[in-house]
Design a protein around this motif. Structure first.
Motif, PDB file in Angstrom:
ATOM      1  N   ASP A   1      15.642  23.199 -20.484  1.00 51.42           N
ATOM      2  CA  ASP A   1      17.045  22.839 -20.490  1.00 51.42           C
ATOM      3  C   ASP A   1      17.266  21.515 -19.739  1.00 51.42           C
ATOM      4  N   THR A   2      16.530  20.474 -20.136  1.00 44.14           N
ATOM      5  CA  THR A   2      16.620  19.194 -19.440  1.00 44.14           C
ATOM      6  C   THR A   2      18.033  18.614 -19.554  1.00 44.14           C
ATOM      7  N   ASP A   3      18.515  18.095 -18.452  1.00 48.08           N
ATOM      8  CA  ASP A   3      19.867  17.536 -18.410  1.00 48.08           C
ATOM      9  C   ASP A   3      19.980  16.381 -19.414  1.00 48.08           C
ATOM     10  N   PRO A   4      20.979  16.410 -20.287  1.00 49.68           N
ATOM     11  CA  PRO A   4      21.108  15.373 -21.313  1.00 49.68           C
ATOM     12  C   PRO A   4      21.352  13.967 -20.746  1.00 49.68           C
ATOM     13  N   ARG A   5      21.761  13.893 -19.464  1.00 48.25           N
ATOM     14  CA  ARG A   5      22.014  12.559 -18.874  1.00 48.25           C
ATOM     15  C   ARG A   5      20.717  11.848 -18.526  1.00 48.25           C
ATOM     16  N   TRP A   6      19.587  12.567 -18.550  1.00 49.90           N
ATOM     17  CA  TRP A   6      18.342  11.982 -18.057  1.00 49.90           C
ATOM     18  C   TRP A   6      17.941  10.722 -18.808  1.00 49.90           C
ATOM     19  N   ASP A   7      18.054  10.749 -20.129  1.00 48.35           N
ATOM     20  CA  ASP A   7      17.582   9.606 -20.908  1.00 48.35           C
ATOM     21  C   ASP A   7      18.312   8.316 -20.503  1.00 48.35           C
ATOM     22  N   THR A   8      19.609   8.435 -20.253  1.00 50.09           N
ATOM     23  CA  THR A   8      20.382   7.272 -19.808  1.00 50.09           C
ATOM     24  C   THR A   8      19.943   6.863 -18.402  1.00 50.09           C
TER      25      THR A   8
ATOM     26  N   ARG B   1       0.833  -1.223   0.000  1.00 45.94           N
ATOM     27  CA  ARG B   1       0.000   0.000   0.000  1.00 45.94           C
ATOM     28  C   ARG B   1       0.857   1.259   0.000  1.00 45.94           C
ATOM     29  N   VAL B   2       2.136   1.098  -0.281  1.00 43.66           N
ATOM     30  CA  VAL B   2       3.073   2.225  -0.180  1.00 43.66           C
ATOM     31  C   VAL B   2       3.750   2.460  -1.527  1.00 43.66           C
ATOM     32  N   ALA B   3       3.850   3.730  -1.899  1.00 47.24           N
ATOM     33  CA  ALA B   3       4.572   4.123  -3.111  1.00 47.24           C
ATOM     34  C   ALA B   3       5.508   5.266  -2.767  1.00 47.24           C
ATOM     35  N   VAL B   4       6.483   5.504  -3.653  1.00 45.02           N
ATOM     36  CA  VAL B   4       7.438   6.598  -3.459  1.00 45.02           C
ATOM     37  C   VAL B   4       7.491   7.420  -4.733  1.00 45.02           C
ATOM     38  N   ARG B   5       7.465   8.762  -4.588  1.00 43.36           N
ATOM     39  CA  ARG B   5       7.642   9.639  -5.751  1.00 43.36           C
ATOM     40  C   ARG B   5       8.976  10.370  -5.645  1.00 43.36           C
ATOM     41  N   LEU B   6       9.773  10.253  -6.703  1.00 50.39           N
ATOM     42  CA  LEU B   6      11.082  10.908  -6.770  1.00 50.39           C
ATOM     43  C   LEU B   6      11.143  11.796  -8.009  1.00 50.39           C
ATOM     44  N   THR B   7      11.929  12.864  -7.916  1.00 49.10           N
ATOM     45  CA  THR B   7      12.171  13.707  -9.090  1.00 49.10           C
ATOM     46  C   THR B   7      13.682  13.792  -9.317  1.00 49.10           C
ATOM     47  N   PRO B   8      14.280  12.692  -9.792  1.00 49.58           N
ATOM     48  CA  PRO B   8      15.729  12.689  -9.989  1.00 49.58           C
ATOM     49  C   PRO B   8      16.099  13.780 -10.993  1.00 49.58           C
ATOM     50  N   MET B   9      17.092  14.531 -10.717  1.00 48.93           N
ATOM     51  CA  MET B   9      17.580  15.598 -11.595  1.00 48.93           C
ATOM     52  C   MET B   9      16.650  16.799 -11.654  1.00 48.93           C
ATOM     53  N   GLY B  10      15.597  16.805 -10.833  1.00 47.87           N
ATOM     54  CA  GLY B  10      14.755  17.997 -10.778  1.00 47.87           C
ATOM     55  C   GLY B  10      15.557  19.149 -10.182  1.00 47.87           C
ATOM     56  N   ARG B  11      15.245  20.361 -10.590  1.00 41.14           N
ATOM     57  CA  ARG B  11      16.001  21.517 -10.086  1.00 41.14           C
ATOM     58  C   ARG B  11      15.132  22.507  -9.324  1.00 41.14           C
ATOM     59  N   PHE B  12      13.843  22.146  -9.184  1.00 39.60           N
ATOM     60  CA  PHE B  12      12.904  22.996  -8.454  1.00 39.60           C
ATOM     61  C   PHE B  12      13.401  23.191  -7.018  1.00 39.60           C
ATOM     62  N   MET B  13      13.212  24.361  -6.470  1.00 40.02           N
ATOM     63  CA  MET B  13      13.534  24.655  -5.068  1.00 40.02           C
ATOM     64  C   MET B  13      15.003  24.393  -4.729  1.00 40.02           C
ATOM     65  N   GLY B  14      15.863  24.718  -5.693  1.00 43.25           N
ATOM     66  CA  GLY B  14      17.300  24.661  -5.422  1.00 43.25           C
ATOM     67  C   GLY B  14      17.887  23.269  -5.320  1.00 43.25           C
ATOM     68  N   MET B  15      17.223  22.267  -5.927  1.00 47.90           N
ATOM     69  CA  MET B  15      17.769  20.911  -5.856  1.00 47.90           C
ATOM     70  C   MET B  15      18.905  20.733  -6.853  1.00 47.90           C
ATOM     71  N   GLY B  16      19.730  19.739  -6.600  1.00 43.59           N
ATOM     72  CA  GLY B  16      20.842  19.396  -7.475  1.00 43.59           C
ATOM     73  C   GLY B  16      21.684  18.379  -6.745  1.00 43.59           C
ATOM     74  N   ASP B  17      22.190  17.399  -7.498  1.00 45.55           N
ATOM     75  CA  ASP B  17      23.027  16.384  -6.862  1.00 45.55           C
ATOM     76  C   ASP B  17      24.312  16.219  -7.666  1.00 45.55           C
ATOM     77  N   ASP B  18      25.418  16.004  -6.957  1.00 50.72           N
ATOM     78  CA  ASP B  18      26.716  15.882  -7.637  1.00 50.72           C
ATOM     79  C   ASP B  18      26.777  14.634  -8.501  1.00 50.72           C
ATOM     80  N   THR B  19      26.125  13.548  -8.064  1.00 47.90           N
ATOM     81  CA  THR B  19      26.212  12.275  -8.794  1.00 47.90           C
ATOM     82  C   THR B  19      24.820  11.640  -8.901  1.00 47.90           C
TER      83      THR B  19
END
Ligand code: FNR
Length: 370
Positions: free
Chosen positions: A282-289, A229-247
Motif C-alpha cells: 500500500d505504497t503512498d501515492p505521493r511517493w513518486d512525486t 566519507r559520510v553518507a546518510v540513509r533516509l526512508t521518507p514515507m516509511g511506516r516501519f516501527m510506527g513512523m509517519g510524518d504530517d508533511t
C-alpha cells in the motif's frame, strides 16, 4: 550522456567500477560476548566484495544504541579490530566498504541498556512493535518494548559525541566511510517524524527542529572524518516501527536541501514499498512525486534501494532516477550479484529463515557461479 548500471561513477574519493551496491543488512551473527565481528563475518563480506560499494549491516555506536540480539558494535577496541579484519578482506578483493552507524533509540529493551534502564527516545512514546532480545538462557526471543525515557539536552549531546567517536573508530577499522542510518524508525528517524517526536524544545515541533539532531550528527561526523566519507540513509514515507510524518514533502525536502551544505559521499533513499523486511502493498501515492522532487533538490550522488531487479535498476539509472542502486535480499543469496546481473544469469532465491541469527547456513554457503 545516458548512464548505465555498469558504467563507473565517482563517489567521494572512490571510483566505483559499476553501480550495483550492497545494501546494509542486519544478520545478527556478531561474536559473543561483546558483539564483535568474527572470521565468519569476514568471510561473508569478502564473498561480496565485487559490489560497487558494500554498506555494512547496521552497527551500534554505543551500548545504548543496541536494540537487537547479536548485532555488532563499533564502540569497543575488540569491535574495531573485528571490523578491521572485514575491511582488509574486502580491500584485498578490490572492494570498498562503508560502515552503517546505528542508534535504535526506543526500539530497544533494558537487557541491552548499559544500566539496565529504559531505552531513550525523543519522547516517552512506545514503539508499536517488538524487538528481538536475549533471554536469561541466552536465547533470542521476541520481547515487548517498554515506554522509553525522553532524552534531555545533555543526553542528546552525549549521543552526538557517540556518533563522532563511532565514525572515528570506523576509520580506525579501515572503513572507506560511514553511512548514518537515519531511517527505518530508529533514533534519528524518531526525531524526524512528527508521529514519534512530541518535543517542544530545540529538537521538536517545527521541521527545522525535528531535523536538527540528524543535521547535528552529520556536522559532527563530517568534521571528524571529512564530508566526502559520510553518507546518510533516509526512508521518507516509511511506516516501519510506527513512523509517519504530517508533511513528508516539506520535511524530507528540507532535510535533503540542507544535506547539500556538505558535499557528502552520497545520499541513500529507500523506496517506501518496504516495511522492514516485507513488502508494503500500500505504497503512498505521493511517493513518486516526492522522489522526483528529492532527486531534483539533491545535488550529489543519489543511491536508491528497495525491490530492485537488474532490469528495473538499469531502467532507474538510465532514466536518471538514481545514480547507484543498492540491493539487499538479492545480495544475501548471491555473493556474486554484479556478475549475475551483468550476465543476466538466474539468481539464487534468498531464504528468509536464516536472515537473522544462526550460523554459516544461509550466510556464507550461497553458491557463486562457477
Ligand atoms: C534490511 N534492511 C536494512 N536497512 C538498513 O538501513 N540497515 C540494516 O541493517 C538493514 N537490515 C536488513 C536486514 C534484512 C535481512 C533485510 C531483508 C533488510 C533494509 C535493506 O537495506 C533494503 O533497504 C531492503 O531489503 C530493500 O531492498 P531489497 O532487499 O528489496 O533489495
Amino acid at each position: 550522456m545516458t548512464e548505465h548500471l555498469f558504467t563507473p561513477i565517482k563517489l567521494g574519493q572512490l571510483t566505483l567500477k559499476h553501480r550495483v551496491a550492497m545494501a546494509p543488512l542486519t544478520r545478527s551473527r556478531a561474536g559473543q560476548p561483546g558483539n564483535v565481528p568474527t572470521p565468519m563475518n569476514v568471510e561473508y563480506y569478502r564473498q561480496r566484495a565485487s559490489a560497487a560499494l558494500i554498506i555494512s549491516e547496521a552497527t551500534q555506536i554505543s551500548q545504548q544504541g543496541q536494540g537487537y540480539a547479536w548485532t555488532p558494535g563499533i564502540h569497543s577496541k575488540e569491535q574495531i579490530l573485528g571490523w578491521k579484519a572485514v575491511s582488509e578482506a574486502v580491500h584485498a578483493e578490490g572492494g570498498h566498504i562503508f560502515l552503517q552507524l546505528w542508534h535504535v533509540g526506543r526500539v530497544s529493551h533494558p537487557v541491552f541498556q548499559p544500566d539496565g534502564g529504559l531505552p531513550v527516545a525523543p519522547s516517552a512514546q512506545p514503539v508499536p512493535g517488538k524487538t528481538f532480545i536475549i533471554n536469561e538462557a541466552g536465547e533470542g526471543v521476541w520481547g515487548d518494548v517498554p515506554v522509553p525515557r525522553e532524552l534531555d539536552i545533555p543526553g542528546i549531546e552525549a549521543i552526538i559525541a557517540d556518533y563522532r567517536k563511532a565514525a572515528r573508530n570506523a576509520l580506525l577499522a579501515g572503513m572507506d566511510g560511514v553511512e548514518i542510518h537515519a531511517g527505518n524508525g530508529y533514533l534519528l528517524d524518531q526525531f524526524i517524524n512528527s508521529a514519534s517526536n512530541k518535543r517542544n524544545d530545540l529538537y521538536g515541533g517545527s521541521i527545522e527542529n525535528r531535523a536538527r539532531l540528524l543535521l547535528d550528527v552529520v556536522a559532527a561526523v563530517a568534521e571528524e572524518v571529512g564530508a566526502d566519507r559520510v553518507a546518510v540513509r533516509l526512508t521518507p514515507m516509511g511506516r516501519f516501527m510506527g513512523m509517519g510524518d504530517d508533511t513528508p514533502e516539506q520535511t524530507f525536502g528540507y532535510i535533503v536541501a540542507r544535506l547539500n551544505d556538505w558535499k557528502l559521499a552520497y545520499l541513500h533513499l529507500v523506496e517506501p514499498m518496504m516495511v522492514g523486511t516485507v513488502l508494503d502493498q500500500d505504497t503512498d501515492p505521493r511517493w513518486d512525486t516526492i522522489i522526483k522532487q528529492l532527486r531534483n533538490d539533491y545535488h550529489g550522488v543519489l543511491m536508491l534501494a528497495g525491490g530492485y531487479s537488474g532490469e528495473t535498476a538499469e531502467q532507474a539509472i538510465a532514466a536518471g532516477r538514481a545514480d547507484v542502486i543498492a540491493f539487499g535480499r538479492p545480495f544475501i543469496a548471491n555473493p556474486d550479484l554484479p556478475a549475475r546481473l551483468l550476465g543476466q544469469t538466474d539468481l539464487n532465491p534468498a531464504d528468509g529463515n536464516s536472515f537473522f541469527g544462526g550460523d554459516a547456513k544461509g550466510y556464507i554457503d550461497y553458491p557463486a557461479l562457477a
